[in-house]
Design a protein around this motif. Structure first.
Motif, PDB file in Angstrom:
ATOM      1  N   GLN A 100      28.447  61.571  63.783  1.00 12.02           N
ATOM      2  CA  GLN A 100      29.815  61.794  63.295  1.00 12.02           C
ATOM      3  C   GLN A 100      30.044  61.341  61.854  1.00 12.02           C
ATOM      4  OE1 GLN A 100      32.124  63.593  64.881  1.00 12.02           O
ATOM      5  NE2 GLN A 100      30.581  63.933  66.461  1.00 12.02           N
ATOM      6  N   ALA A 157      29.273  62.684  58.899  1.00 10.55           N
ATOM      7  CA  ALA A 157      29.787  63.724  57.998  1.00 10.55           C
ATOM      8  C   ALA A 157      31.256  64.027  58.305  1.00 10.55           C
ATOM      9  CB  ALA A 157      28.943  64.987  58.104  1.00 10.55           C
ATOM     10  N   GLU A 158      31.607  64.088  59.577  1.00  9.88           N
ATOM     11  CA  GLU A 158      32.995  64.365  59.958  1.00  9.88           C
ATOM     12  C   GLU A 158      33.908  63.214  59.541  1.00  9.88           C
ATOM     13  OE1 GLU A 158      36.317  66.356  61.304  1.00  9.88           O
ATOM     14  OE2 GLU A 158      34.310  67.120  60.895  1.00  9.88           O
ATOM     15  N   TYR A 159      33.448  61.971  59.722  1.00  5.81           N
ATOM     16  CA  TYR A 159      34.238  60.816  59.314  1.00  5.81           C
ATOM     17  C   TYR A 159      34.515  60.875  57.807  1.00  5.81           C
ATOM     18  CZ  TYR A 159      35.839  56.001  58.880  1.00  5.81           C
ATOM     19  OH  TYR A 159      36.592  54.883  58.616  1.00  5.81           O
ATOM     20  N   GLU A 160      33.478  61.140  57.040  1.00  5.72           N
ATOM     21  CA  GLU A 160      33.642  61.222  55.585  1.00  5.72           C
ATOM     22  C   GLU A 160      34.571  62.372  55.204  1.00  5.72           C
ATOM     23  OE1 GLU A 160      31.003  61.203  51.480  1.00  5.72           O
ATOM     24  OE2 GLU A 160      29.980  61.396  53.405  1.00  5.72           O
ATOM     25  N   LYS A 161      34.409  63.532  55.840  1.00  7.84           N
ATOM     26  CA  LYS A 161      35.260  64.693  55.556  1.00  7.84           C
ATOM     27  C   LYS A 161      36.729  64.345  55.790  1.00  7.84           C
ATOM     28  CE  LYS A 161      36.079  69.437  57.190  1.00  7.84           C
ATOM     29  NZ  LYS A 161      37.442  69.312  57.678  1.00  7.84           N
ATOM     30  N   ARG A 162      37.011  63.757  56.932  1.00  7.33           N
ATOM     31  CA  ARG A 162      38.406  63.428  57.248  1.00  7.33           C
ATOM     32  C   ARG A 162      39.001  62.453  56.230  1.00  7.33           C
ATOM     33  NH1 ARG A 162      38.677  63.130  63.906  1.00  7.33           N
ATOM     34  NH2 ARG A 162      37.530  65.077  64.233  1.00  7.33           N
ATOM     35  N   ASN A 170      38.264  60.591  68.484  1.00  5.59           N
ATOM     36  CA  ASN A 170      37.141  61.304  69.090  1.00  5.59           C
ATOM     37  C   ASN A 170      35.821  61.117  68.344  1.00  5.59           C
ATOM     38  OD1 ASN A 170      38.008  62.949  66.911  1.00  5.59           O
ATOM     39  ND2 ASN A 170      37.175  64.765  67.904  1.00  5.59           N
ATOM     40  N   ILE A 171      35.841  60.410  67.210  1.00  5.89           N
ATOM     41  CA  ILE A 171      34.588  60.235  66.460  1.00  5.89           C
ATOM     42  C   ILE A 171      34.187  58.776  66.250  1.00  5.89           C
ATOM     43  CG2 ILE A 171      34.811  62.468  65.305  1.00  5.89           C
ATOM     44  CD1 ILE A 171      35.590  60.941  62.734  1.00  5.89           C
TER      45      ILE A 171
END
Length: 104
Positions: free
Chosen positions: A14, A16-21, A82-83
């Motif tokens: 997760q 990449a998703e954490y950084e994106k958000r 969720n991450i």
């Protein structure tokens, strides 16, 4: 000014998703952080362990504590739940780190 550091953990895969958000942080979330006395906020990731290390400077810890009860903060916690590891109220499991050295 109070310097605060803490650690949290994201789920495997997760990062990449954490950084994106966070790169797309809602303007009202940034405003809330500043309104509650937070500044110079950084989060770092240890990719080997999925541990996040946060650092923030606060005007006052009591003022900062009130940010947890804002509607935008609760919405952010729900969005991130969720991450990453969270408590039953979706707040991140965050462990304060003990300061041992500082140099200006």
């Amino acid at each position: 000014m109070v310097r605060k550091a803490f650690k949290m953990k994201i789920y495997e895969g997760q990062a990449a998703e954490y950084e994106k958000r966070h790169n797309e942080l809602w303007p009202e979330m940034a405003e809330m952080i500043h309104e509650h006395g937070g500044s110079n906020y950084s989060i770092f990731l240890d990719k080997d362990t999925n541990i996040l290390y946060g650092y923030i400077e606060l005007e006052d810890e009591e003022k900062w504590a009130k940010s947890a009860d804002t509607a935008i903060n609760r919405k952010w916690w729900d969005f991130m739940a969720n991450i990453m590891e969270t408590n039953p109220d979706n707040s991140p499991v965050a462990i304060d780190l003990q300061p041992v050295f500082h140099l200006d």
